[in-house]
Design an enzyme around this catalytic site. Structure first.
Site, PDB file in Angstrom:
ATOM      1  N   ASP A  18     -11.012   2.420   4.792  1.00  0.00           N
ATOM      2  CA  ASP A  18     -11.048   0.964   4.661  1.00  0.00           C
ATOM      3  C   ASP A  18     -12.500   0.456   4.745  1.00  0.00           C
ATOM      4  O   ASP A  18     -12.785  -0.680   4.378  1.00  0.00           O
ATOM      5  CB  ASP A  18     -10.204   0.338   5.776  1.00  0.00           C
ATOM      6  CG  ASP A  18      -9.669  -1.022   5.406  1.00  0.00           C
ATOM      7  OD1 ASP A  18      -9.536  -1.298   4.198  1.00  0.00           O
ATOM      8  OD2 ASP A  18      -9.391  -1.825   6.311  1.00  0.00           O
ATOM      9  N   LYS A  60       0.836  -1.198   0.000  1.00  0.00           N
ATOM     10  CA  LYS A  60       0.000   0.000   0.000  1.00  0.00           C
ATOM     11  C   LYS A  60       0.882   1.264   0.000  1.00  0.00           C
ATOM     12  O   LYS A  60       0.633   2.198  -0.749  1.00  0.00           O
ATOM     13  CB  LYS A  60      -0.896  -0.040   1.246  1.00  0.00           C
ATOM     14  CG  LYS A  60      -1.664   1.207   1.514  1.00  0.00           C
ATOM     15  CD  LYS A  60      -1.873   1.408   2.994  1.00  0.00           C
ATOM     16  CE  LYS A  60      -0.624   1.526   3.767  1.00  0.00           C
ATOM     17  NZ  LYS A  60      -0.143   2.768   4.206  1.00  0.00           N
ATOM     18  N   GLN A 110      -4.979  -1.828  10.307  1.00  0.00           N
ATOM     19  CA  GLN A 110      -4.734  -3.112   9.630  1.00  0.00           C
ATOM     20  C   GLN A 110      -5.293  -4.275  10.449  1.00  0.00           C
ATOM     21  O   GLN A 110      -5.014  -4.416  11.624  1.00  0.00           O
ATOM     22  CB  GLN A 110      -3.220  -3.268   9.370  1.00  0.00           C
ATOM     23  CG  GLN A 110      -2.844  -4.526   8.631  1.00  0.00           C
ATOM     24  CD  GLN A 110      -3.519  -4.669   7.270  1.00  0.00           C
ATOM     25  OE1 GLN A 110      -3.655  -3.697   6.527  1.00  0.00           O
ATOM     26  NE2 GLN A 110      -3.990  -5.859   6.945  1.00  0.00           N
TER      27      GLN A 110
END
Ligand code: NDP
Length: 285
Positions: free
Chosen positions: A120, A53, A97
């Site tokens: 996200d 990313k 994450q």
């Protein structure tokens, strides 16, 4: 041979579009989109994803900052970081994450996220907004699959979509996005009896199971569109393996995503698109 839904090529086009839009936004407003990632613990797959990313963001002109935490960091330290990033006007997107280390209450950490920065799309407030039909960032892998369908002009409205898997990050939001696209949606999971009977009814079949090559050609209706979100490490195989048995599925499907190079690359492209959108909204505000 079915149409191969090429996530590598499609995500490359999307990333080029994003790069041009980032440059224009920065030139016009001085705002440079910035994505912050919280990486807690030492899960190798998470580390790989976060570094991919960072690389892709860098290429598109999106700033990328990673906040690492050891596996034994207290939850309060991660939560303080979320609060700080929520309040920082120079940060437009925040990625927490998944998975957080054992012992951390992931839902509680996610619940602190400002929905305007939840690029996200997996925090409960974003999911709730999606379910309520309100503006929200959509979970990146499901949204990436929807974008792949759009880019290939594959219609969703009126189709019967069957989603195998009901996780919070994948199966559930995918089902809601398909429903929002006016598909009739069936969700299957580990307690679904006669799975093949269900999958054989699908015009659009989404595999989000985490079981290598579990969906075989005889489970697929001739002419169906097959989206395979799975990537599984299998001993003795050089590359990741999907949840769909590609060779037999290809004999039935009219269109199919390969693994690798199908759904996977669309996830990061969507994360970048969402970060750019968040930055554009912030610049307007
Ligand atoms: P989870 O393990 O969280 O969920 C798996 C789902 O599959 C569950 O809902 C489970 O049902 C269901 N399931 C398990 N076994 C069966 C079965 N025999 N029959 C029917 N349903 C079953 O996985 P994720 O959703 O996180 O991930 C799924 C796959 O997608 C994995 O391969 C993962 O690596 C991949 N992935 C890919 C991403 C990408 O960017 N391409 C991003 C994230 C994940 P139940 O709820 O009943 O347990």
């Amino acid at each position: 041979m079915p149409l191969i839904l090429d996530g590598n090529a499609t995500s490359k086009i999307i990333r080029a579009e994003i790069k041009a839009e980032v440059a224009a936004l920065t030139a016009q407003t001085g705002v440079k989109p910035v994505l912050a990632a919280i990486l807690a613990g030492d899960n190798p797959a998470s580390q790989t994803y976060v570094s991919m990313k960072e690389r892709q963001c860098g290429r598109a002109g999106i700033g990328s900052i990673t906040y690492p935490f050891p596996s034994d960091a207290p939850q309060s330290a991660v939560e303080e970081c979320v609060d700080k990033l929520n309040a920082d006007p120079a940060v437009h997107g925040i990625l927490i994450q998944h998975p957080l280390p054992k012992g951390m209450d992931e839902a509680a950490v996610l619940a602190r996220l400002d929905p305007a920065k939840d690029v996200d799309g997996i925090a409960p407030q974003s999911m709730g907004r999606l379910l309520a039909g309100m503006e929200a960032f959509h979970a990146c892998t499901p949204e990436g699959m929807m974008e792949l369908l759009r880019r290939y002009n594959i219609p969703v409205a009126g189709k019967h979509a069957v989603v195998v898997g009901r996780s919070v990050i994948l199966g559930k939001p995918m089902a809601i996005l398909l429903l929002a696209g006016n598909a009739t949606v069936t969700i299957c999971h580990s307690r679904t009896p006669n799975l093949a009977e269900m999958t054989r009814q699908a015009d659009i079949l989404v595999a989000a199971v985490g079981k290598p090559e579990m969906i075989t050609g005889n489970m697929i209706k001739p002419g169906a569109v097959v989206l395979d979100a799975g990537y599984n490490k299998v001993e003795g195989r050089d590359t990741d393996v999907g949840d769909v048995h590609f060779a037999s599925a290809s004999e039935a499907a009219s269109a199919i995503t390969p693994v690798p190079g199908g759904v996977g690359p669309m996830t990061i492209a969507t994360l970048m698109r969402n970060t750019l959108t968040a930055a554009k909204r912030a610049a307007k505000a």
